[in-house]
Scaffold this motif. Structure first.
Motif, PDB file in Angstrom:
ATOM      1  N   PRO A 102       0.841  -1.194   0.000  1.00  0.00           N
ATOM      2  CA  PRO A 102       0.000   0.000   0.000  1.00  0.00           C
ATOM      3  C   PRO A 102       0.884   1.255   0.000  1.00  0.00           C
ATOM      4  O   PRO A 102       2.048   1.201   0.402  1.00  0.00           O
ATOM      5  N   TYR A 123       1.151  -2.568   9.807  1.00  0.00           N
ATOM      6  CA  TYR A 123       0.691  -1.988   8.546  1.00  0.00           C
ATOM      7  C   TYR A 123       1.872  -1.705   7.624  1.00  0.00           C
ATOM      8  O   TYR A 123       2.258  -0.555   7.409  1.00  0.00           O
ATOM      9  N   ASP A 152       0.274  -1.552  -4.465  1.00  0.00           N
ATOM     10  CA  ASP A 152      -1.030  -2.204  -4.528  1.00  0.00           C
ATOM     11  C   ASP A 152      -2.047  -1.155  -4.963  1.00  0.00           C
ATOM     12  O   ASP A 152      -2.444  -0.293  -4.178  1.00  0.00           O
ATOM     13  N   HIS A 192      -5.031  -1.128  -5.308  1.00  0.00           N
ATOM     14  CA  HIS A 192      -6.291  -1.142  -4.570  1.00  0.00           C
ATOM     15  C   HIS A 192      -6.172  -0.485  -3.197  1.00  0.00           C
ATOM     16  O   HIS A 192      -7.184  -0.289  -2.521  1.00  0.00           O
ATOM     17  N   ARG A 193      -4.942  -0.178  -2.785  1.00  0.00           N
ATOM     18  CA  ARG A 193      -4.730   0.382  -1.447  1.00  0.00           C
ATOM     19  C   ARG A 193      -3.754   1.567  -1.497  1.00  0.00           C
ATOM     20  O   ARG A 193      -2.681   1.550  -0.906  1.00  0.00           O
ATOM     21  N   TYR A 227      -3.566   5.533  -0.477  1.00  0.00           N
ATOM     22  CA  TYR A 227      -4.245   6.417   0.464  1.00  0.00           C
ATOM     23  C   TYR A 227      -3.620   7.810   0.457  1.00  0.00           C
ATOM     24  O   TYR A 227      -2.411   7.953   0.258  1.00  0.00           O
ATOM     25  N   ALA A 272      -8.070   4.821  -2.477  1.00  0.00           N
ATOM     26  CA  ALA A 272      -9.101   4.021  -1.812  1.00  0.00           C
ATOM     27  C   ALA A 272      -9.746   4.774  -0.657  1.00  0.00           C
ATOM     28  O   ALA A 272     -10.887   4.489  -0.282  1.00  0.00           O
ATOM     29  N   PHE A 279      -6.493   1.350   6.470  1.00  0.00           N
ATOM     30  CA  PHE A 279      -6.060   0.145   5.787  1.00  0.00           C
ATOM     31  C   PHE A 279      -7.190  -0.858   5.546  1.00  0.00           C
ATOM     32  O   PHE A 279      -7.001  -1.822   4.791  1.00  0.00           O
ATOM     33  N   SER A 280      -8.338  -0.624   6.147  1.00  0.00           N
ATOM     34  CA  SER A 280      -9.491  -1.508   5.893  1.00  0.00           C
ATOM     35  C   SER A 280     -10.165  -1.191   4.569  1.00  0.00           C
ATOM     36  O   SER A 280     -10.970  -1.989   4.065  1.00  0.00           O
ATOM     37  N   ASN A 281      -9.827  -0.033   3.993  1.00  0.00           N
ATOM     38  CA  ASN A 281     -10.489   0.399   2.765  1.00  0.00           C
ATOM     39  C   ASN A 281      -9.695  -0.035   1.533  1.00  0.00           C
ATOM     40  O   ASN A 281      -8.474   0.129   1.469  1.00  0.00           O
ATOM     41  N   ARG A 282     -10.412  -0.566   0.575  1.00  0.00           N
ATOM     42  CA  ARG A 282      -9.822  -0.989  -0.691  1.00  0.00           C
ATOM     43  C   ARG A 282     -10.644  -0.416  -1.833  1.00  0.00           C
ATOM     44  O   ARG A 282     -11.846  -0.195  -1.702  1.00  0.00           O
ATOM     45  N   LYS A 283      -9.996  -0.191  -2.926  1.00  0.00           N
ATOM     46  CA  LYS A 283     -10.671   0.366  -4.098  1.00  0.00           C
ATOM     47  C   LYS A 283     -11.214  -0.763  -4.992  1.00  0.00           C
ATOM     48  O   LYS A 283     -10.551  -1.786  -5.153  1.00  0.00           O
TER      49      LYS A 283
END
Length: 261
Positions: free
Chosen positions: A54, A89, A149, A151-152, A154, A177, A257-261
């Motif tokens: 991430p 993380y 990544d 998808h992650r 931020y 994300a 970190f719980s959020n993903r795209k």
């Protein structure tokens, strides 16, 4: 006297250790033509270049502008250095530094002498500032330099960096994300575009004398109406340094970190 010498030695060692910790952020410079954007990169422990990680991109406030490639770590740099954070993380953390003569956002700020307050005008479009243009180019460079990544990814920032967070999302809305602007603001008319980043946590001090809390409230309302999922933390009695409260939120990193795209 011995007690004083011991205390002084302890403080000196603590300062040295603190300084050594900050050196874990590698120094880099992104150069485009005659313009330079300094930035620092904190790699995960036991970094493996073959793995995807991430990305956390953090934008500082106006007081940390310059070219020393140091000041941008004053607020927030310690948070990501904590052993517990780095172990739980693993991520690539990047702190760019805005040039002194530029601004992350192209906001127009003027002083209304009659009302005795600042008036904040956030354009819904327009060309990016020099700093924002360099930042956009840097993001592309980071995607080439590291396995990220997608998808992650931020983005967060404080004050000028909070405004920059909103604007960066507006300019590349499919990238991140989640976003966490602190004591920032933007044009509510841009909320539909901004809501393509679905998850936001917005922070502001209710007693902020520098950036009006209404700027964050208005953006939160506009984003909710646009369909985004919003967390809004407003701190009673807290002035402009609401980043201290934001960084102390125990749920900030788990949420991020719980959020993903």
């Amino acid at each position: 006297m011995k007690r004083f010498l011991f205390f002084s030695s302890f403080c000196l060692l603590a300062c040295v250790a603190f300084s050594q910790d900050k050196t874990l952020y590698e120094k880099h410079w992104y150069i485009s033509g005659n313009d330079t954007l300094p930035y620092r990169v904190l790699l995960p422990k036991n970094f493996d270049a073959s793995k995807k990680y991430p990305l956390i991109l953090f934008l500082h406030g106006s007081g940390e502008r310059g070219r020393d490639n140091e000041a941008q770590l004053i607020h927030g740099g310690d948070l990501f250095l904590r052993d517990s954070v780095r172990e739980q993380y693993p991520a690539i953390v990047v702190f760019p530094q805005c040039p002194q003569a530029s601004f992350w956002s192209n906001v127009d700020i003027r002083y209304d002498s009659a009302a005795k307050k600042r008036i904040w005008n956030f354009p819904s479009g327009g060309e990016p500032t020099v700093a924002m243009r360099l930042l956009l180019q840097l993001i592309s460079q980071l995607q080439n330099d590291y396995k990220l990544d997608k998808h992650r990814l931020y983005i967060g920032g404080l004050s000028m960096g909070g405004m920059g967070t909103f604007e960066l999302v507006r300019r590349i809305p499919k990238t991140f994300a989640a976003a966490f602007p602190i004591c920032g603001g933007a044009a509510p008319a841009t909320a539909k575009t901004l809501s393509r980043v679905r998850h936001w946590w917005i922070f502001h001090g209710l007693a902020d004398p520098v950036v009006p809390v209404e700027l964050s409230k208005n953006m939160a309302d506009a984003l909710v109406n646009a369909g985004a999922v919003i967390r809004l933390s407003l701190y009673p009695g807290v002035g402009h340094n609401s980043w201290d409260n934001a960084f102390a939120e125990k749920d900030l990193l788990p949420w991020l970190f719980s959020n993903r795209k």
